[in-house]
Structure formats: structure tokens, C-alpha cells
Design a protein around this motif. Structure first.
Motif, PDB file in Angstrom:
ATOM      1  N   HIS A   1      -1.419   0.026  12.006  1.00 60.14           N
ATOM      2  CA  HIS A   1      -1.147  -1.316  11.491  1.00 60.14           C
ATOM      3  C   HIS A   1       0.319  -1.397  11.070  1.00 60.14           C
ATOM      4  CE1 HIS A   1      -2.853   1.389   8.424  1.00 60.14           C
ATOM      5  NE2 HIS A   1      -1.829   0.999   7.720  1.00 60.14           N
TER       6      HIS A   1
ATOM      7  N   PHE B   1      -7.308  -2.299   6.560  1.00 59.14           N
ATOM      8  CA  PHE B   1      -6.851  -1.983   5.200  1.00 59.14           C
ATOM      9  C   PHE B   1      -6.517  -3.290   4.500  1.00 59.14           C
ATOM     10  CE2 PHE B   1      -7.188   2.552   5.259  1.00 59.14           C
ATOM     11  CZ  PHE B   1      -7.229   2.847   6.603  1.00 59.14           C
TER      12      PHE B   1
ATOM     13  N   PRO C   1      -9.665   8.924   9.059  1.00 59.00           N
ATOM     14  CA  PRO C   1     -11.067   8.934   8.738  1.00 59.00           C
ATOM     15  C   PRO C   1     -11.852   8.834  10.050  1.00 59.00           C
ATOM     16  CG  PRO C   1     -10.092   6.793   8.245  1.00 59.00           C
ATOM     17  CD  PRO C   1      -8.998   7.694   8.720  1.00 59.00           C
TER      18      PRO C   1
ATOM     19  N   ASP D   1       0.855  -1.195   0.000  1.00 57.40           N
ATOM     20  CA  ASP D   1       0.000   0.000   0.000  1.00 57.40           C
ATOM     21  C   ASP D   1       0.889   1.242   0.000  1.00 57.40           C
ATOM     22  OD1 ASP D   1      -2.230   1.576   2.444  1.00 57.40           O
ATOM     23  OD2 ASP D   1      -1.932   1.914   0.287  1.00 57.40           O
TER      24      ASP D   1
ATOM     25  N   GLU E   1      -5.900   0.183  -3.761  1.00 54.58           N
ATOM     26  CA  GLU E   1      -7.305   0.567  -3.532  1.00 54.58           C
ATOM     27  C   GLU E   1      -8.075   0.550  -4.850  1.00 54.58           C
ATOM     28  OE1 GLU E   1      -8.045   4.463  -1.798  1.00 54.58           O
ATOM     29  OE2 GLU E   1      -9.730   3.593  -0.722  1.00 54.58           O
TER      30      GLU E   1
ATOM     31  N   ASP F   1      -0.592   8.457  10.974  1.00 56.75           N
ATOM     32  CA  ASP F   1      -1.522   7.868  10.005  1.00 56.75           C
ATOM     33  C   ASP F   1      -2.654   7.111  10.715  1.00 56.75           C
ATOM     34  OD1 ASP F   1      -1.912   7.041   7.095  1.00 56.75           O
ATOM     35  OD2 ASP F   1      -1.806   5.090   8.081  1.00 56.75           O
ATOM     36  N   VAL F   2      -3.887   7.405  10.290  1.00 58.74           N
ATOM     37  CA  VAL F   2      -5.073   6.696  10.804  1.00 58.74           C
ATOM     38  C   VAL F   2      -5.063   6.628  12.341  1.00 58.74           C
ATOM     39  CG1 VAL F   2      -6.548   4.648  10.432  1.00 58.74           C
ATOM     40  CG2 VAL F   2      -4.883   5.265   8.728  1.00 58.74           C
TER      41      VAL F   2
ATOM     42  N   ARG G   1       3.410  12.991  11.348  1.00 50.45           N
ATOM     43  CA  ARG G   1       2.045  12.824  10.830  1.00 50.45           C
ATOM     44  C   ARG G   1       1.661  11.421  11.236  1.00 50.45           C
ATOM     45  NH1 ARG G   1      -0.434   9.598   6.871  1.00 50.45           N
ATOM     46  NH2 ARG G   1      -2.257  10.521   5.803  1.00 50.45           N
TER      47      ARG G   1
ATOM     48  N   ARG H   1      -6.547   7.103  -6.535  1.00 53.33           N
ATOM     49  CA  ARG H   1      -5.310   7.664  -5.977  1.00 53.33           C
ATOM     50  C   ARG H   1      -4.150   7.656  -6.981  1.00 53.33           C
ATOM     51  NH1 ARG H   1      -4.460   4.948  -0.121  1.00 53.33           N
ATOM     52  NH2 ARG H   1      -3.980   3.131  -1.405  1.00 53.33           N
TER      53      ARG H   1
ATOM     54  N   PHE I   1     -11.176  -1.338   3.985  1.00 54.70           N
ATOM     55  CA  PHE I   1     -11.084  -0.176   3.081  1.00 54.70           C
ATOM     56  C   PHE I   1     -10.772  -0.651   1.677  1.00 54.70           C
ATOM     57  CE2 PHE I   1     -10.921   3.973   5.196  1.00 54.70           C
ATOM     58  CZ  PHE I   1     -10.866   3.617   6.518  1.00 54.70           C
TER      59      PHE I   1
ATOM     60  N   HIS J   1      -1.787  12.450  -1.571  1.00 55.70           N
ATOM     61  CA  HIS J   1      -1.491  11.194  -2.281  1.00 55.70           C
ATOM     62  C   HIS J   1      -2.693  10.247  -2.300  1.00 55.70           C
ATOM     63  CE1 HIS J   1      -1.145  10.441   1.912  1.00 55.70           C
ATOM     64  NE2 HIS J   1      -1.150   9.154   1.686  1.00 55.70           N
ATOM     65  N   ASP J   2      -3.720  10.587  -1.518  1.00 58.90           N
ATOM     66  CA  ASP J   2      -4.912   9.721  -1.437  1.00 58.90           C
ATOM     67  C   ASP J   2      -6.079  10.217  -2.272  1.00 58.90           C
ATOM     68  OD1 ASP J   2      -4.556   8.996   2.108  1.00 58.90           O
ATOM     69  OD2 ASP J   2      -3.898   7.868   0.342  1.00 58.90           O
TER      70      ASP J   2
ATOM     71  N   GLU K   1      -4.005  12.130  11.494  1.00 59.46           N
ATOM     72  CA  GLU K   1      -4.774  11.918  10.272  1.00 59.46           C
ATOM     73  C   GLU K   1      -5.743  10.789  10.540  1.00 59.46           C
ATOM     74  OE1 GLU K   1      -4.729   9.063   8.231  1.00 59.46           O
ATOM     75  OE2 GLU K   1      -5.517   9.835   6.367  1.00 59.46           O
TER      76      GLU K   1
ATOM     77  N   TYR L   1       2.641   2.281   3.166  1.00 58.98           N
ATOM     78  CA  TYR L   1       1.835   2.367   4.401  1.00 58.98           C
ATOM     79  C   TYR L   1       1.665   1.001   5.038  1.00 58.98           C
ATOM     80  CZ  TYR L   1       0.941   7.309   3.844  1.00 58.98           C
ATOM     81  OH  TYR L   1       1.113   8.672   3.756  1.00 58.98           O
TER      82      TYR L   1
ATOM     83  N   ARG M   1     -15.153   5.928  -1.910  1.00 56.81           N
ATOM     84  CA  ARG M   1     -14.398   6.544  -2.999  1.00 56.81           C
ATOM     85  C   ARG M   1     -14.927   6.200  -4.387  1.00 56.81           C
ATOM     86  NH1 ARG M   1      -9.420   8.466  -3.223  1.00 56.81           N
ATOM     87  NH2 ARG M   1      -8.831   7.648  -1.214  1.00 56.81           N
TER      88      ARG M   1
HETATM   89  O1  TEU Z   1      -5.294   6.951   4.673  1.00 61.26           O
HETATM   90  C1  TEU Z   1      -6.307   6.686   5.621  1.00 61.26           C
HETATM   91  C2  TEU Z   1      -7.527   7.352   5.191  1.00 61.26           C
HETATM   92  O2  TEU Z   1      -7.814   8.446   5.617  1.00 61.26           O
HETATM   93  C3  TEU Z   1      -8.362   6.690   4.151  1.00 61.26           C
HETATM   94  O3  TEU Z   1      -9.676   7.218   4.241  1.00 61.26           O
HETATM   95  C4  TEU Z   1      -7.787   7.069   2.808  1.00 61.26           C
HETATM   96  O4  TEU Z   1      -8.025   8.451   2.600  1.00 61.26           O
HETATM   97  C5  TEU Z   1      -8.426   6.277   1.747  1.00 61.26           C
HETATM   98  O5  TEU Z   1      -9.752   6.142   1.876  1.00 61.26           O
HETATM   99  C6  TEU Z   1      -7.640   5.043   1.603  1.00 61.26           C
HETATM  100  O6  TEU Z   1      -7.016   5.388   0.410  1.00 61.26           O
HETATM  101  C7  TEU Z   1      -4.006   6.679   5.217  1.00 61.26           C
HETATM  102  C8  TEU Z   1      -2.985   6.946   4.135  1.00 61.26           C
HETATM  103  O7  TEU Z   1      -3.022   8.329   3.792  1.00 61.26           O
HETATM  104  C9  TEU Z   1      -3.306   6.065   2.948  1.00 61.26           C
HETATM  105  O8  TEU Z   1      -2.394   6.332   1.873  1.00 61.26           O
HETATM  106  C10 TEU Z   1      -3.172   4.612   3.375  1.00 61.26           C
HETATM  107  O9  TEU Z   1      -3.597   3.778   2.312  1.00 61.26           O
HETATM  108  C11 TEU Z   1      -4.054   4.332   4.601  1.00 61.26           C
HETATM  109  O10 TEU Z   1      -3.928   5.326   5.618  1.00 61.26           O
HETATM  110  C12 TEU Z   1      -3.619   3.031   5.244  1.00 61.26           C
HETATM  111  O11 TEU Z   1      -2.378   3.229   5.858  1.00 61.26           O
END
Ligand code: TEU
Ligand code: CA
Length: 549
Positions: A104, A164, A257, A61, A386, A200-201, A198, A413, A144, A327-328, A255, A64, A292
Motif C-alpha cells: 500500500h 490497513f 501475516p 501508521d 492500531e 512489508d506485508v 525488508r 505496539r 487491521f 516495533h509491532d 514480512e 508505513y 492483537r
Molecule cells: O505489519 C504487518 C503485520 O504483520 C501485521 O500483522 C502487524 O504485525 C500488526 O498486526 C499490525 O500492527 C507491517 C508493519 O510491520 C506494521 O508496522 C505496519 O503497521 C503494517 O505492516 C502496515 O504497513
């Protein structure tokens, strides 16, 4: 004198290392490539660089999925390269924000390899393992990346959780020894002088660990209620703050969701929380319940409402980021602007919004020159798990490849991960080899070199914007007051702080729009604009202007 929080006044430039610059001819961007471009980065007038993950990873990924938090991804270079890059940034008064993925790890991480060996080894609890139910997964949580969020491990006969990909098993933060390991690895990088993290998640490090079935088909709702914002989230964050971050001069940006205007402040407690969060309010307004790959139309009204809602959330304390792409997500000019006939005007309008809003602006590499989406002509061209898993899910819904490609070319993405376009030479000057991902065919008319030499280019407009933002403190510290115009095409707002008051006027459409009389009367002193200045109530398509009142 209270040290001003540098990150409140900073402009951050995000670099996706794999696609930025290849220095050793293997078609993959790397740290030495970034070192080569430090003068360019400095010339943008930014203050910090956020690097997407650079740790060892099997790349399931895009990095990630980390298999060793203490080693640089070999394709990107060595620890010596990292040290040289950090020194080069600091020498130019640029800060470095690293991207730590702690919800993770990779399934190739030694913790997971040991964890799966038996039911009772000390690493078993580093992850979430559960018996299935009636021969199926422990519950109905979707990943996801398509399919179930549970993977059966034949050796032990139990399932492990992966929100993920199945190669990204979720770390069990409920388990203190795992949290201790995480604190150690944070200290390792902070001891090296990294200025920011930063996370992540981060919203999902505490989840519903009673693992009830989700009772909604709406994926973002499932995230909010089951994956994110769990009962021990503040506890885990404040523990990391107390045991690690408080001992360094470090900025933390979360960061994730599932962070909402209602719960965001809980992440940002002055004493025990994070410094800042990324929110996704605007980034989901064109996503239907399927997420998405279930795109729905968006309106400027909703877009403006999201900015207002989030600004209200941070009115008195807390701090947000402002971004329109990363990047997402697809390229901002293709998603929010018009990357055809009004490419230049809408690129510069979006840069104007980014750099005049309240909150720390994050600009994604390439958006400073208006890079656009790239059209995939087949799924096989995609390099993103994804999109690939999204295609598998789409086939179950009976979509043909062309139908799914149309969606992926809008919201996928891959759009953001095509190589940076440096010049009109081979592979846009990104590499002299076969690039890991195709270069956008428009590179010969859209690149840094071309724009550096054109005074009215997106690049030089962006540079003028950063200069303007840095010379007027109102943009970093001022209030944000949108004007509620009846007109669906206008986005107008005031910024005010101490004696300074600014008016920002954006015409978010392909048509000429007439300004309300009271606004036209205020357009006296223009600081910057993306059209030749004139005195008229008519705003040209995608016209942007910043006015000092
Ligand atoms: O993305 C987590 C996240 O916010 C997801 O909603 C993301 O925007 C999307 O829906 C998954 O592509 C972070 C990283 O920015 C992303 O690049 C990684 O794939 C993900 O965590 C898992 O580490
Ligand atoms: Ca390389």
C-alpha cells in the motif's frame, strides 16, 4: 568459491528511527542521531542494521504510509544524511537493510491523488476501486485497524481497498504499470548501495481480487485465506527477482501475516523467490480470534512447538529469521520473560535463545539492554493508530477505558516505540526537547551508559553472546534438535555442525527446575551463562547456559 550468503551468518539490529536518537532537538529521532551512535551499534557485534521506513510519510501508521518513495522523511533528515549514514555503516563493515512498504502507499501519494480524480485516468488501476453493494462496502473484509477495509470516496462514488488504515490504500499489483513503478523505485535504492530489502506485508501483494466475503470471524484466518497468499504471489515475486534483485548483491526478507509453515517454502524458491521470511507463528500464540486485542494465555509447550515446526519447514532449504520482538509487538522481556523480579535473568535468557537458534537473529533496538513495556495511563498517551482504532472497536464491545488499557499495555505496539534509553540524564539522553513519545520512567536504572560499565549487565552479556555466535559456525549453520523434556519449564536443544555440538539449556520460569539426569551429565564445558557457574542439576529461575559437548 560460491559467495556465502552473508545474511545467513549475519546478526541484524533493528532500528525504529523515530525513537532511536534525536540529533537536532525536535523530540524526534533522526538519521544524524543514528550516525552519532554508529560506534555503539558496531560495539554490539552485529553485522547489519534494518531501518524501519524512512521515506516521506504523513505518519498515519508510523511511516508505513509512504507518500514519496524517493524522498527521505524530512523529520528524519536529508538524502545527504542518508548517504552519510550508509557510508558510515559500510565503513564499519555493517550492511543496511531498508524497509519497503509496497502492499500500500499513503493516500497522500501522488499516484493516489491522481487515481481518485476520475473513473478512467491512467492511475485509476494503481489501486483497487469498486462499486459498493446496496449502498454498502463491496464486501465484509475488516481492516487491521478497525472497521471496514473499504472507504467510500465521495468524488467518484466508488470504494477503495485499504487492509490497513484508510490512509493506506492497497496498491494493485495486478496492474503491470504499477509493478514497473515499484521495480523502478527498488532500483533507485539498490543503485545507492543498499544491501537488503525488508518487504512489508509482501504476503498480501496478491490477494483474492474477486473479493468474496470472508466466511470466518477469525481475523488471522481471514488474512491467510483472503488477504495473503493470492494466486499470483510467486509470479510477482519472481518478476521482481528477475527484473531487479538478480542484478544486485541484495538480500530480500519478506514480512507478512498469513505466511505459514506450509506455504513459506513457496516464497523462498532458490531461483525465483525471496532469500528469507519473517514468520509470526510464535507472535500469534497469545492472540485469540480477535487478534492483537484479544489476548489469550500462551504455554512454553506451544512456544517450543512453533520453533520446531518452523525449523522443520526450513530443514532442507529456505531460511528463516528468529525474533522475539520488534516495533509491532510488546517488549520481549515483558511478553515472554519476567520484567519484574527476574528482569535481568529473563532478559539474558531471551537473548541467549535469540543468538543460539537456527536462522538469522533480528534483535530489536533496546532489547540488548532489556527495555521493558511502558504503562499507558490513558488512550490519549498512545501514538499508535492500531491502539487508537482498537479502542474504538473495544468501545463497541462495551469495554471501559481501564479494561482496554490493561489489554493495550500487554499487547500494544506503543510498548516497543518508547525512546531508546541511553543514560540517566534528561529524557534518557534521547533528546533535549519534549520527546514525541514519553520515555519509559525506568530509564534512570535501565540505560546503555549504566550497563556499559557493569560487566554482568544485559548489554555486556549480549555482546558476549554475539562474540560467541560469531566464533562458532555451528550456531549459524548447525542443525536444531530440541529435547522433548516432559517438564513444561525447560527449553533444551542441541545445535550440531561438522565436529561441533552445543547444548542450550533454558529454564523458562520463576522456579528452580531440576534437570533430567542425562542432561546434567552433559554440562561439562559452559561457554556462557547468566548465573555464576556451578555444578548442580538445579537450574535457577530463568537460568540460561550454553555448553560445548
Ligand atoms: O505489519 C504487518 C503485520 O504483520 C501485521 O500483522 C502487524 O504485525 C500488526 O498486526 C499490525 O500492527 C507491517 C508493519 O510491520 C506494521 O508496522 C505496519 O503497521 C503494517 O505492516 C502496515 O504497513
Ligand atoms: Ca530530530
Amino acid at each position: 568459491m560460491i559467495k556465502q550468503a552473508w545474511w545467513k551468518e549475519a546478526i541484524v539490529y533493528q532500528i525504529y528511527p523515530r525513537s532511536f536518537k534525536d540529533s537536532n532537538g525536535d523530540g524526534i529521532g533522526d538519521l544524524r542521531g543514528i550516525i552519532e551512535k554508529l560506534d555503539y551499534i558496531e560495539s554490539l557485534g552485529v553485522d547489519a542494521v534494518w531501518l524501519n521506513p524512512i521515506f516521506r510519510s504523513p505518519n498515519d501508521d508510523g511511516g508505513y504510509d509512504i507518500s514519496d518513495y524517493y524522498t527521505i522523511q524530512p523529520e528524519f533528515g536529508t538524502m545527504a544524511d542518508f548517504d552519510e549514514l550508509l557510508k558510515g555503516l559500510h565503513h564499519r563493515k555493517l550492511k543496511l537493510i531498508m524497509d519497503l512498504v509496497l502492499n500500500h502507499s499513503s493516500d497522500e501519494h501522488e499516484w493516489f491523488q491522481k487515481s481518485r480524480v476520475s473513473l478512467d485516468n491512467p492511475y485509476r488501476k494503481y489501486y483497487f476501486w469498486k462499486q459498493g453493494k446496496e449502498g454498502k462496502a463491496p464486501n465484509n473484509w475488516p481492516s487491521f485497524f478497525g472497521g471496514s477495509a473499504w472507504q467510500l470516496d465521495d468524488d467518484s462514488g466508488e470504494y477503495y481497498l485499504h487492509l490497513f488504515s484508510r490512509k493506506q490504500p492497497d496498491l494493485n499489483w495486478e496492474h503491470q504499470p504499477l509493478r514497473n513503478e515499484v521495480h523502478q523505485l527498488m532500483k533507485f535504492w539498490l543503485d545507492k548501495g543498499v544491501d537488503g530489502l525488508r518487504l512489508d506485508v509482501i504476503s498480501a501483494i496478491s490477494k483474492r481480487v474477486d473479493f468474496p466475503d470472508t466466511d470466518t470471524e477469525d481475523f488471522n484466518e481471514t488474512i491467510r485465506r483472503y488477504y495473503a497468499n493470492g494466486p499470483r504471489l510467486q509470479e510477482f515475486i519472481s518478476e521482481a527477482r528477475e527484473k531487479v534483485w538478480n542484478h544486485y548483491d541484495v538480500m530480500t526478507v519478506g514480512e507478512g501475516p498469513g505466511i505459514t509453515p506450509q506455504n513459506a517454502i513457496a516464497y523462498l524458491d532458490e531461483k525465483k523467490g525471496l532469500n528469507m521470511i519473517f514468520h509470526f507463528g510464535h507472535m500469534f500464540i497469545d492472540q485469540g480470534p480477535g487478534g492483537r486485542f484479544d489476548p489469550i494465555p500462551w504455554t512454553l509447550h506451544e512456544f517450543k512447538k512453533v520453533f520446531k515446526t518452523w525449523d522443520d519447514a526450513f530443514a532442507s532449504h529456505g531460511w528463516g529469521s528468529v525474533f522475539l520482538g520488534n516495533h509491532d509487538f510488546p517488549r520481549m522481556v515483558s511478553r515472554w520473560g519476567n520484567d519484574q523480579e527476574y528482569w535481568q535473568e529473563s532478559s539474558t535468557l531471551l537473548c541467549t535463545l535469540l543468538l543460539t537458534m537456527r536462522g538469522t537473529p533480528f534483535i530489536f533496538m533496546g532489547d540488548e539492554i532489556g527495555m521493558t513495556n511502558m504503562v499507558l495511563s490513558s488512550i490519549s498517551e498512545s501514538r499508535d493508530i492500531e491502539t487508537q482504532t482498537g479502542w474504538q472497536e473495544a468501545q463497541k464491545r462495551g469495554l471501559t477505558e481501564p479494561q482496554f488499557l490493561k489489554i493495550a499495555n500487554y499487547s500494544g505496539r506503543d510498548n516497543a516505540r518508547t525512546p531508546m534509553q541511553w543514560d540517566s540524564g534528561k529524557e534518557a539522553g534521547f533528546t533535549n526537547a519534549q520527546p514525541w513519545m514519553p520515555v519509559n520512567p525506568n530509564y534512570n536504572r535501565l540505560n546503555v551508559q549504566l550497563q556499559a560499565g557493569t560487566s554482568q549487565s544485559v548489554l555486556n552479556y549480549f555482546r558476549a553472546l554475539t562474540r560467541m555466535r560469531k566464533s562458532h559456525a555451528v550456531f549459524a549453520h548447525g542443525t536444531y534438535n530440541p529435547m522433548d523434556t516432559r517438564d513444561e519449564n525447560l527449553f533444551i536443544y542441541f545445535r550440531e555442525w561438522q565436529q561441533e555440538k552445543m547444548l542450550i539449556v533454558l529454564n523458562f520460569c520463576n522456579e528452580v527446575t531440576i534437570l533430567p539426569k542425562e542432561v546434567h551429565a552433559m554440562l561439562a564445558k559452559r561457554l556462557i551463562g547468566n548465573y555464576p557457574e556451578r555444578n548442580s542439576p538445579e537450574l535457577r529461575p530463568w537460568e540460561a547456559g550454553v555448553y560445548q559437548l
